[in-house]
Design a protein around this motif. Structure first.
Motif, mmCIF file in Angstrom:
data_model
loop_
_atom_site.group_PDB
_atom_site.id
_atom_site.type_symbol
_atom_site.label_atom_id
_atom_site.label_comp_id
_atom_site.label_asym_id
_atom_site.label_seq_id
_atom_site.Cartn_x
_atom_site.Cartn_y
_atom_site.Cartn_z
ATOM 1 N N THR A 221 0.831 -1.204 0.000
ATOM 2 C CA THR A 221 0.000 0.000 0.000
ATOM 3 C C THR A 221 0.867 1.257 0.000
ATOM 4 O OG1 THR A 221 -0.123 -0.011 2.429
ATOM 5 C CG2 THR A 221 -1.867 -1.168 1.212
ATOM 6 N N HIS A 222 2.128 1.106 0.428
ATOM 7 C CA HIS A 222 3.090 2.194 0.445
ATOM 8 C C HIS A 222 4.438 1.657 -0.008
ATOM 9 C CE1 HIS A 222 -0.027 3.318 3.345
ATOM 10 N NE2 HIS A 222 0.326 4.589 3.187
ATOM 11 N N PHE A 223 5.235 2.526 -0.623
ATOM 12 C CA PHE A 223 6.586 2.144 -1.033
ATOM 13 C C PHE A 223 7.543 3.239 -0.597
ATOM 14 C CE2 PHE A 223 10.292 1.923 -3.735
ATOM 15 C CZ PHE A 223 10.539 0.569 -3.849
ATOM 16 N N LEU A 224 8.602 2.833 0.110
ATOM 17 C CA LEU A 224 9.586 3.783 0.617
ATOM 18 C C LEU A 224 10.988 3.358 0.200
ATOM 19 C CD1 LEU A 224 8.240 4.095 4.284
ATOM 20 C CD2 LEU A 224 7.785 5.660 2.375
ATOM 21 N N ALA A 225 11.825 4.335 -0.111
ATOM 22 C CA ALA A 225 13.212 4.053 -0.475
ATOM 23 C C ALA A 225 14.089 3.886 0.753
ATOM 24 C CB ALA A 225 13.769 5.167 -1.359
ATOM 25 N N SER A 226 13.568 4.205 1.918
ATOM 26 C CA SER A 226 14.327 4.094 3.166
ATOM 27 C C SER A 226 13.379 3.779 4.307
ATOM 28 C CB SER A 226 15.083 5.393 3.459
ATOM 29 O OG SER A 226 15.595 5.405 4.771
ATOM 30 N N ALA A 227 13.864 3.006 5.281
ATOM 31 C CA ALA A 227 13.050 2.695 6.448
ATOM 32 C C ALA A 227 12.820 3.919 7.320
ATOM 33 C CB ALA A 227 13.713 1.582 7.260
ATOM 34 N N ASP A 228 13.564 4.989 7.065
ATOM 35 C CA ASP A 228 13.412 6.208 7.875
ATOM 36 C C ASP A 228 11.995 6.774 7.786
ATOM 37 O OD1 ASP A 228 16.056 5.992 8.562
ATOM 38 O OD2 ASP A 228 16.767 7.446 7.078
ATOM 39 N N GLY A 229 11.300 6.490 6.691
ATOM 40 C CA GLY A 229 9.966 7.049 6.521
ATOM 41 C C GLY A 229 8.839 6.196 7.045
ATOM 42 N N VAL A 230 9.155 5.025 7.600
ATOM 43 C CA VAL A 230 8.092 4.125 8.050
ATOM 44 C C VAL A 230 7.248 4.750 9.149
ATOM 45 C CG1 VAL A 230 7.619 1.913 9.190
ATOM 46 C CG2 VAL A 230 9.290 2.030 7.329
ATOM 47 N N ARG A 231 7.886 5.455 10.069
ATOM 48 C CA ARG A 231 7.145 6.050 11.191
ATOM 49 C C ARG A 231 6.194 7.157 10.731
ATOM 50 N NH1 ARG A 231 7.024 3.417 16.231
ATOM 51 N NH2 ARG A 231 8.946 2.194 16.390
ATOM 52 N N ASP A 232 6.445 7.701 9.553
ATOM 53 C CA ASP A 232 5.481 8.674 9.020
ATOM 54 C C ASP A 232 4.188 7.982 8.606
ATOM 55 O OD1 ASP A 232 7.294 10.767 9.340
ATOM 56 O OD2 ASP A 232 8.157 10.453 7.355
ATOM 57 N N VAL A 233 4.309 6.740 8.169
ATOM 58 C CA VAL A 233 3.138 5.961 7.762
ATOM 59 C C VAL A 233 2.509 5.262 8.966
ATOM 60 C CG1 VAL A 233 2.329 4.095 6.260
ATOM 61 C CG2 VAL A 233 4.181 5.587 5.499
ATOM 62 N N LEU A 234 3.357 4.709 9.834
ATOM 63 C CA LEU A 234 2.907 3.963 11.016
ATOM 64 C C LEU A 234 3.549 4.591 12.247
ATOM 65 C CD1 LEU A 234 3.420 0.345 9.580
ATOM 66 C CD2 LEU A 234 1.240 1.559 9.798
ATOM 67 N N PRO A 235 2.962 5.646 12.779
ATOM 68 C CA PRO A 235 3.592 6.391 13.882
ATOM 69 C C PRO A 235 3.931 5.545 15.110
ATOM 70 C CG PRO A 235 1.773 7.644 12.953
ATOM 71 C CD PRO A 235 1.708 6.290 12.336
ATOM 72 N N THR A 236 3.130 4.546 15.414
ATOM 73 C CA THR A 236 3.405 3.724 16.598
ATOM 74 C C THR A 236 4.198 2.460 16.262
ATOM 75 O OG1 THR A 236 1.312 2.497 16.430
ATOM 76 C CG2 THR A 236 1.298 4.553 17.701
ATOM 77 N N GLY A 237 4.496 2.268 14.995
ATOM 78 C CA GLY A 237 5.231 1.078 14.583
ATOM 79 C C GLY A 237 4.324 0.038 13.951
ATOM 80 N N ALA A 238 4.927 -1.070 13.545
ATOM 81 C CA ALA A 238 4.213 -2.115 12.797
ATOM 82 C C ALA A 238 3.971 -3.348 13.662
ATOM 83 C CB ALA A 238 5.011 -2.504 11.558
ATOM 84 N N ASP A 239 2.920 -4.071 13.321
ATOM 85 C CA ASP A 239 2.664 -5.354 13.983
ATOM 86 C C ASP A 239 3.685 -6.409 13.559
ATOM 87 O OD1 ASP A 239 0.247 -4.494 15.296
ATOM 88 O OD2 ASP A 239 -0.775 -4.657 13.362
ATOM 89 N N HIS A 240 4.104 -6.346 12.299
ATOM 90 C CA HIS A 240 5.037 -7.343 11.765
ATOM 91 C C HIS A 240 6.037 -6.641 10.856
ATOM 92 C CE1 HIS A 240 1.879 -10.284 12.882
ATOM 93 N NE2 HIS A 240 1.051 -9.436 12.299
ATOM 94 N N VAL A 241 7.317 -6.934 11.046
ATOM 95 C CA VAL A 241 8.358 -6.443 10.144
ATOM 96 C C VAL A 241 9.151 -7.644 9.646
ATOM 97 C CG1 VAL A 241 10.362 -4.954 9.837
ATOM 98 C CG2 VAL A 241 8.528 -4.250 11.381
ATOM 99 N N PHE A 242 9.233 -7.789 8.335
ATOM 100 C CA PHE A 242 9.945 -8.910 7.716
ATOM 101 C C PHE A 242 11.251 -8.392 7.110
ATOM 102 C CE2 PHE A 242 5.529 -10.048 7.845
ATOM 103 C CZ PHE A 242 5.509 -11.418 8.093
ATOM 104 N N GLU A 243 12.377 -8.925 7.570
ATOM 105 C CA GLU A 243 13.679 -8.566 7.016
ATOM 106 C C GLU A 243 14.019 -9.603 5.957
ATOM 107 O OE1 GLU A 243 17.524 -7.865 5.921
ATOM 108 O OE2 GLU A 243 17.011 -9.755 6.878
ATOM 109 N N CYS A 244 14.058 -9.166 4.685
ATOM 110 C CA CYS A 244 14.211 -10.098 3.565
ATOM 111 C C CYS A 244 15.516 -9.879 2.799
ATOM 112 C CB CYS A 244 13.032 -9.957 2.607
ATOM 113 S SG CYS A 244 11.411 -10.183 3.372
ATOM 114 N N VAL A 245 16.454 -9.172 3.402
ATOM 115 C CA VAL A 245 17.709 -8.853 2.716
ATOM 116 C C VAL A 245 18.864 -9.708 3.205
ATOM 117 C CG1 VAL A 245 19.375 -7.015 2.216
ATOM 118 C CG2 VAL A 245 16.924 -6.488 2.326
#
Length: 349
Positions: A221-245
């Motif tokens: 639903t959203h695409f970001l070039a950096s994880a720095d912007g995640v809190r702008d989308v989810l201010p309190t954080g995410a229920d699940h974060v998948f590290e796929c790198v």
């Protein structure tokens, strides 16, 4: 026959590979297509230690050519997708429905191949980069013949791992929030797994802006070039974060992005001795770090499910196949994968 062999120093496509006949409880499969996964490249660069010489490949589909004594669930002519789980089916973990934890399915490579009379190892109990391979019967999952084998091949690793991590391991629920770091073959399947599970907000993070369109196609639903912007989308954080790198620094990033009671799921393959660090105090609000092997999958059950989801239009497979290559163009397929030009390149025989 042709196959892709790593001798410990270099990779080459050979045409003098031989494979033995299937024994009791085994199946001989003529490979039609095999996805090029970064795990294969990790054997070459040493990230995944594996004894050479070895026939590479572990994400394949093809046609059953022969079966050994005792095999009844597939017959010659059947189309099958191959899993990498050569589990025994009889231990306590298999009995509990946890075949990925079967100790007989881990670290015990066979040698069904030979060249000039010398044996070669089988990668991940599979070796799909060969015209024919022999696998345990439990690894051959019958699929409908109307599924293109170039697409079906990807169910054996990328789909099982990515979608399985969402549905089986993380158990993402309707309305949950999800962050996916890395949108390669595994990450795209995590995205569509989250979409299938009914996640409300699905944030894809990738440094390559050219991946945005396909990430959104698979469910972001959203695409970001950096994880720095995640809190702008989810201010309190995410229920699940998948590290796929598979980057140790991104493990810390995944943890930092969690909401209360959130869980970080580690899918990217790091070097065996690589270490990650994080403040333990960050975990006290019921946060979790989950490892995940092969999507915590039950291949005979899950591949059958994914095949039907594909046929209904819910699960995307054809869209994963960016390009196909004859096996002789293996080097070109590797080059395209390393440059991020493909979601998945597929070798064909």
């Amino acid at each position: 026959m042709r196959g892709v062999v790593f001798d410990g120093k270099r990779v080459q496509v050979v045409d003098d590979l031989e494979v033995r006949d299937p024994g009791p409880g085994e199946v001989l499969v003529a490979i039609a297509a095999a996805g090029l996964c970064h795990s294969d490249l990790s054997v070459v660069d040493g990230t995944i230690p594996f004894p050479p010489p070895v026939v590479l490949g572990h994400e394949g589909a093809g046609v059953v050519r022969a079966v050994g004594p005792g095999v009844v669930h597939v017959t010659p002519g059947d189309h099958v997708a191959l899993s990498t789980l050569a589990n025994c089916g009889a231990c306590a973990d298999c009995d509990r429905g946890r075949p990925t934890m079967c100790r007989k399915a881990i670290g015990m490579p066979g040698q069904p191949f030979s060249r000039d009379g010398r044996p070669l190892h089988q990668f991940a109990s599979n070796s799909a980069f060969a015209e024919r391979t022999v696998v345990k019967a439990v690894q051959a999952v019958k699929i409908p013949k109307d599924i293109p084998l170039t697409s079906a091949a990807l169910m054996g690793c990328g789909v099982l791992t990515g979608v399985g991590a969402v549905l089986n391991r993380a158990k993402v629920d309707r309305g949950d929030t999800v962050v996916v770091i890395g949108t390669g073959g595994i990450g795209l399947n995590v995205l569509q797994g989250a979409r299938i599970a009914g996640a409300l907000t699905i944030v894809a993070v990738d440094t390559n802006p050219e991946k945005e369109a396909v990430a959104r196609r698979f469910g972001a639903t959203h695409f970001l070039a950096s994880a720095d912007g995640v809190r702008d989308v989810l201010p309190t954080g995410a229920d699940h974060v998948f590290e796929c790198v598979g980057h140790t620094g991104l493990v810390r990033t995944a943890i930092d992005l969690l909401d209360r009671h959130g869980q970080a799921v580690l899918l990217g393959m790091t070097a065996p001795k690589a270490e990650a660090s994080f403040p333990p105090a960050a975990m006290f609000l019921d946060k979790s770090i989950l490892g995940c092997r092969y999507g915590s999958s039950r291949p005979q059950k899950d591949i059958a499910l994914y095949a039907e989801l594909y046929r209904s239009g819910t699960l995307l497979l054809d869209e994963l196949v960016t390009r196909t290559y004859p096996v002789e163009d293996f080097a070109r397929a590797v080059q395209d994968a390393e440059r991020g030009k493909v979601a998945r390149g597929v070798l064909t025989f």
